[in-house]
Design a protein around this motif. Structure first.
Motif, PDB file in Angstrom:
ATOM      1  N   PHE A  85       0.841  -1.199   0.000  1.00  0.00           N
ATOM      2  CA  PHE A  85       0.000   0.000   0.000  1.00  0.00           C
ATOM      3  C   PHE A  85       0.877   1.251   0.000  1.00  0.00           C
ATOM      4  O   PHE A  85       0.620   2.201  -0.730  1.00  0.00           O
ATOM      5  CB  PHE A  85      -0.920  -0.014   1.217  1.00  0.00           C
ATOM      6  CG  PHE A  85      -1.773   1.212   1.358  1.00  0.00           C
ATOM      7  CD1 PHE A  85      -2.953   1.331   0.645  1.00  0.00           C
ATOM      8  CD2 PHE A  85      -1.401   2.250   2.203  1.00  0.00           C
ATOM      9  CE1 PHE A  85      -3.749   2.461   0.779  1.00  0.00           C
ATOM     10  CE2 PHE A  85      -2.186   3.379   2.337  1.00  0.00           C
ATOM     11  CZ  PHE A  85      -3.361   3.486   1.618  1.00  0.00           C
ATOM     12  N   THR A 117       0.992   4.048  -3.032  1.00  0.00           N
ATOM     13  CA  THR A 117       0.365   5.347  -2.792  1.00  0.00           C
ATOM     14  C   THR A 117       1.356   6.459  -2.480  1.00  0.00           C
ATOM     15  O   THR A 117       0.943   7.561  -2.124  1.00  0.00           O
ATOM     16  CB  THR A 117      -0.641   5.250  -1.623  1.00  0.00           C
ATOM     17  OG1 THR A 117       0.067   4.845  -0.445  1.00  0.00           O
ATOM     18  CG2 THR A 117      -1.754   4.291  -1.946  1.00  0.00           C
ATOM     19  N   TYR A 118       2.644   6.213  -2.635  1.00  0.00           N
ATOM     20  CA  TYR A 118       3.643   7.213  -2.260  1.00  0.00           C
ATOM     21  C   TYR A 118       3.466   8.528  -3.014  1.00  0.00           C
ATOM     22  O   TYR A 118       3.557   9.592  -2.422  1.00  0.00           O
ATOM     23  CB  TYR A 118       5.045   6.667  -2.495  1.00  0.00           C
ATOM     24  CG  TYR A 118       6.121   7.694  -2.268  1.00  0.00           C
ATOM     25  CD1 TYR A 118       6.392   8.149  -0.982  1.00  0.00           C
ATOM     26  CD2 TYR A 118       6.847   8.228  -3.316  1.00  0.00           C
ATOM     27  CE1 TYR A 118       7.358   9.096  -0.755  1.00  0.00           C
ATOM     28  CE2 TYR A 118       7.818   9.180  -3.102  1.00  0.00           C
ATOM     29  CZ  TYR A 118       8.077   9.610  -1.821  1.00  0.00           C
ATOM     30  OH  TYR A 118       9.032  10.558  -1.607  1.00  0.00           O
ATOM     31  N   ASN A 125       0.830   9.858  -4.144  1.00  0.00           N
ATOM     32  CA  ASN A 125      -0.411  10.536  -3.758  1.00  0.00           C
ATOM     33  C   ASN A 125      -0.618  10.529  -2.249  1.00  0.00           C
ATOM     34  O   ASN A 125      -1.750  10.564  -1.781  1.00  0.00           O
ATOM     35  CB  ASN A 125      -1.603   9.857  -4.432  1.00  0.00           C
ATOM     36  CG  ASN A 125      -1.551  10.012  -5.917  1.00  0.00           C
ATOM     37  OD1 ASN A 125      -1.214  11.075  -6.422  1.00  0.00           O
ATOM     38  ND2 ASN A 125      -1.861   8.951  -6.625  1.00  0.00           N
ATOM     39  N   ARG A 126       0.447  10.509  -1.494  1.00  0.00           N
ATOM     40  CA  ARG A 126       0.336  10.398  -0.030  1.00  0.00           C
ATOM     41  C   ARG A 126      -0.366  11.588   0.605  1.00  0.00           C
ATOM     42  O   ARG A 126      -0.873  11.489   1.708  1.00  0.00           O
ATOM     43  CB  ARG A 126       1.698  10.176   0.596  1.00  0.00           C
ATOM     44  CG  ARG A 126       2.651  11.337   0.453  1.00  0.00           C
ATOM     45  CD  ARG A 126       4.052  10.940   0.916  1.00  0.00           C
ATOM     46  NE  ARG A 126       4.966  12.049   0.784  1.00  0.00           N
ATOM     47  CZ  ARG A 126       5.598  12.391  -0.321  1.00  0.00           C
ATOM     48  NH1 ARG A 126       5.407  11.695  -1.416  1.00  0.00           N
ATOM     49  NH2 ARG A 126       6.420  13.411  -0.345  1.00  0.00           N
ATOM     50  N   PHE A 132      -3.973  10.907   1.768  1.00  0.00           N
ATOM     51  CA  PHE A 132      -4.234   9.968   2.850  1.00  0.00           C
ATOM     52  C   PHE A 132      -3.972  10.582   4.215  1.00  0.00           C
ATOM     53  O   PHE A 132      -3.616   9.904   5.154  1.00  0.00           O
ATOM     54  CB  PHE A 132      -3.385   8.706   2.659  1.00  0.00           C
ATOM     55  CG  PHE A 132      -3.741   7.955   1.423  1.00  0.00           C
ATOM     56  CD1 PHE A 132      -4.795   7.071   1.430  1.00  0.00           C
ATOM     57  CD2 PHE A 132      -3.054   8.167   0.246  1.00  0.00           C
ATOM     58  CE1 PHE A 132      -5.141   6.389   0.282  1.00  0.00           C
ATOM     59  CE2 PHE A 132      -3.395   7.486  -0.905  1.00  0.00           C
ATOM     60  CZ  PHE A 132      -4.441   6.599  -0.880  1.00  0.00           C
ATOM     61  N   SER A 190       3.068   3.110   6.488  1.00  0.00           N
ATOM     62  CA  SER A 190       1.976   2.354   5.890  1.00  0.00           C
ATOM     63  C   SER A 190       1.941   0.912   6.364  1.00  0.00           C
ATOM     64  O   SER A 190       0.874   0.298   6.395  1.00  0.00           O
ATOM     65  CB  SER A 190       2.094   2.388   4.365  1.00  0.00           C
ATOM     66  OG  SER A 190       1.950   3.701   3.901  1.00  0.00           O
ATOM     67  N   TRP A 218      -1.871   1.374   7.568  1.00  0.00           N
ATOM     68  CA  TRP A 218      -2.556   1.406   6.279  1.00  0.00           C
ATOM     69  C   TRP A 218      -4.072   1.351   6.393  1.00  0.00           C
ATOM     70  O   TRP A 218      -4.744   1.982   5.579  1.00  0.00           O
ATOM     71  CB  TRP A 218      -2.017   0.339   5.332  1.00  0.00           C
ATOM     72  CG  TRP A 218      -2.311  -1.080   5.702  1.00  0.00           C
ATOM     73  CD1 TRP A 218      -1.535  -1.905   6.426  1.00  0.00           C
ATOM     74  CD2 TRP A 218      -3.462  -1.833   5.331  1.00  0.00           C
ATOM     75  NE1 TRP A 218      -2.127  -3.128   6.561  1.00  0.00           N
ATOM     76  CE2 TRP A 218      -3.320  -3.112   5.890  1.00  0.00           C
ATOM     77  CE3 TRP A 218      -4.609  -1.553   4.597  1.00  0.00           C
ATOM     78  CZ2 TRP A 218      -4.271  -4.106   5.732  1.00  0.00           C
ATOM     79  CZ3 TRP A 218      -5.557  -2.546   4.435  1.00  0.00           C
ATOM     80  CH2 TRP A 218      -5.375  -3.812   4.997  1.00  0.00           C
ATOM     81  N   GLY A 276      -8.226   8.178   3.153  1.00  0.00           N
ATOM     82  CA  GLY A 276      -8.227   8.395   1.707  1.00  0.00           C
ATOM     83  C   GLY A 276      -9.621   8.312   1.116  1.00  0.00           C
ATOM     84  O   GLY A 276      -9.975   9.084   0.224  1.00  0.00           O
TER      85      GLY A 276
END
Length: 74
Positions: free
Chosen positions: A15, A19-20, A22-23, A26, A52, A56, A63
């Motif tokens: 995860f 998702t890095y 678009n962190r 979150f 994460s 997560w 998110g």
């Protein structure tokens, strides 16, 4: 170590890697994407992936909220 824990952390690591980029989506609050001009350890891929691994599920719920909040405001 229990296999459930290993599986949980493996899913968290995947995860984090996925998702890095678009962190900023979150977070618990509205956070703008940084331009990267002043990098520090907490902006790195390693830090995000380590976070994460453990958090997560919380990041996933945050998110989903970030994704759905603008739709509810309209």
């Amino acid at each position: 170590m229990n296999w459930y824990i290993v599986f949980f952390m493996l899913i968290g690591g995947l995860f984090g890697l996925a998702t890095y980029t678009n962190r900023h989506l979150f977070s618990e609050a509205w956070v703008k994407r940084t331009d990267g001009s002043d990098p520090d350890f907490t902006d790195g891929l390693l830090w995000w992936t380590m976070q994460s691994c453990f958090f997560w599920p919380i990041a996933l719920v945050a998110g989903i909220y970030t994704h759905r909040a603008p739709a509810r405001r309209r």
